[in-house]
Design an enzyme around this catalytic site. Sequence first.
Site, PDB file in Angstrom:
ATOM      1  N   GLY A 122      20.995  16.542 -26.167  1.00  0.00           N
ATOM      2  CA  GLY A 122      20.744  17.809 -25.515  1.00  0.00           C
ATOM      3  C   GLY A 122      21.344  17.786 -24.113  1.00  0.00           C
ATOM      4  O   GLY A 122      22.566  17.859 -23.983  1.00  0.00           O
ATOM      5  N   SER A 189      25.407  11.214 -27.373  1.00  0.00           N
ATOM      6  CA  SER A 189      25.697  12.464 -26.697  1.00  0.00           C
ATOM      7  C   SER A 189      24.975  12.450 -25.337  1.00  0.00           C
ATOM      8  O   SER A 189      25.154  11.512 -24.560  1.00  0.00           O
ATOM      9  CB  SER A 189      25.283  13.635 -27.582  1.00  0.00           C
ATOM     10  OG  SER A 189      25.850  14.840 -27.161  1.00  0.00           O
ATOM     11  N   TRP A 190      24.117  13.441 -25.034  1.00  0.00           N
ATOM     12  CA  TRP A 190      23.321  13.349 -23.809  1.00  0.00           C
ATOM     13  C   TRP A 190      22.490  12.071 -23.812  1.00  0.00           C
ATOM     14  O   TRP A 190      22.235  11.479 -22.743  1.00  0.00           O
ATOM     15  CB  TRP A 190      22.408  14.557 -23.645  1.00  0.00           C
ATOM     16  CG  TRP A 190      21.252  14.290 -22.730  1.00  0.00           C
ATOM     17  CD1 TRP A 190      19.951  14.058 -23.089  1.00  0.00           C
ATOM     18  CD2 TRP A 190      21.289  14.159 -21.294  1.00  0.00           C
ATOM     19  NE1 TRP A 190      19.179  13.801 -21.976  1.00  0.00           N
ATOM     20  CE2 TRP A 190      19.982  13.862 -20.855  1.00  0.00           C
ATOM     21  CE3 TRP A 190      22.300  14.278 -20.347  1.00  0.00           C
ATOM     22  CZ2 TRP A 190      19.652  13.682 -19.514  1.00  0.00           C
ATOM     23  CZ3 TRP A 190      21.976  14.093 -18.998  1.00  0.00           C
ATOM     24  CH2 TRP A 190      20.674  13.802 -18.604  1.00  0.00           C
ATOM     25  N   ASP A 345      35.689  14.144 -32.289  1.00  0.00           N
ATOM     26  CA  ASP A 345      34.523  14.710 -31.617  1.00  0.00           C
ATOM     27  C   ASP A 345      35.004  15.799 -30.654  1.00  0.00           C
ATOM     28  O   ASP A 345      35.695  15.509 -29.680  1.00  0.00           O
ATOM     29  CB  ASP A 345      33.778  13.608 -30.862  1.00  0.00           C
ATOM     30  CG  ASP A 345      32.443  14.048 -30.292  1.00  0.00           C
ATOM     31  OD1 ASP A 345      32.267  15.256 -30.053  1.00  0.00           O
ATOM     32  OD2 ASP A 345      31.580  13.169 -30.079  1.00  0.00           O
ATOM     33  N   HIS A 373      31.267  14.733 -34.085  1.00  0.00           N
ATOM     34  CA  HIS A 373      30.265  14.391 -33.082  1.00  0.00           C
ATOM     35  C   HIS A 373      28.936  13.894 -33.643  1.00  0.00           C
ATOM     36  O   HIS A 373      28.309  13.007 -33.072  1.00  0.00           O
ATOM     37  CB  HIS A 373      30.005  15.632 -32.218  1.00  0.00           C
ATOM     38  CG  HIS A 373      29.001  15.425 -31.132  1.00  0.00           C
ATOM     39  ND1 HIS A 373      29.256  14.643 -30.026  1.00  0.00           N
ATOM     40  CD2 HIS A 373      27.735  15.898 -30.975  1.00  0.00           C
ATOM     41  CE1 HIS A 373      28.194  14.634 -29.231  1.00  0.00           C
ATOM     42  NE2 HIS A 373      27.260  15.388 -29.778  1.00  0.00           N
TER      43      HIS A 373
END
Length: 398
Positions: A122, A189-190, A345, A373
């Site tokens: 996120g 990711s985050w 990605d 991703h």
Amino acid sequence: MMGNGVTSFNTIPSAIPIPSLLLPPDHASKFSQSASFHTSHSHLRLSGRRRAGTLVVKGGYNNSLEEEFDLVEMGEKEFSRSLYPAIEPYSTGFLKVSGIHTLYWEQSGNPDGHAVVFLHGGPGGGTAPNNRRFFDPAFYRIILFDQRGAGKSTPHSCLEENTTWDLVSDIEKLREHLEIPQWQVFGGSWGSTLALVYSQSHPDRVSGMVLRGIFLLRKKEIDWFYEGGAAAIYPDAWEEFRDLIPEEERRCFIDAYHKRLNSDDVRTQHAAAKAWTKWEMMTAHLLLNEENIKRGDDDSFSLAFARIENHYFVNKGFFSSDSFLIDNVEKIRHIKTVIVQGRYDVICPMMSAWDLHKAWPEADLKVVPDAGHSANEPGIAAELVAANEVLKRHYRGE
């Protein structure tokens, strides 16, 4: 950035398409049977042998392609690459971390095992039951928690007292609450951003790391995805994201969405949240995933996801410089780490994983040649499971 889906499958599929879609059928068949690739990191050969980074292919074009993902051989050792069976938590709870925020947490796997904390994407994405399946439940004590404002944590989608440094503090509070002296950190990711900043802040508390879809929260990464770069690859998906914003406000989509996501009108908030979330969900997989896209229709999920993400991006991750995470690599250079990156990605392009690799060559970089991703793409999931197996043997001294 998200990277934390809920796609459900029991094992890594036994067959996935090789990315020969740019070749005509008569050439694709030959490609799938005999092609080999050379990079500075690996030798990928399509052959009948099982080895590290090897695709085992039988037949030619379309449905006759088969790929074995169950084991990866590194030297003389073989590592499982299949997701572990679904399990339930053996304990859950809520931890009050401030006068405003309370976090949901859970534990599964082996209560006496090696602790690993899963950091979701996120920010604002929350955790999902499938997140437990990347880890051997007989070896790992698996800790999941929802970050401030996300998932089951309360208050929902709250931006007050919600910064990167608040989350770093929360991770430490949770570790102390669960009486864990040291743990492995796993994030995509985050989640990779948060894993890096947490480990740089508390390197003595981190036994190892698995990172996926590297996101360093630099201006060029934000501009790529939210200011028109990725639109060159997904112009159809981009139109829905773009068209919510009047032309006179399109000089900065991050700011334009910030205005709407924080509007006093709930309908305006939900419309912006849905458009923001769908843009990311439509670009998260190499091959379009309808189940993932539908998450944007969930007002509760999309509001937290979009508002919290946008809040962090408007504030540049609350970092003091654009290169903050790269600049502080020296603090974690000694930590055993595996980086998994999808070649295609679009959300967190490989340039960031490459930049991190150049600054931190001691970390092991695994590039998945046929993935985007999402952690739930077959090749990504396989490498994540294998990475945890590598660290498991590292802890055992094998």
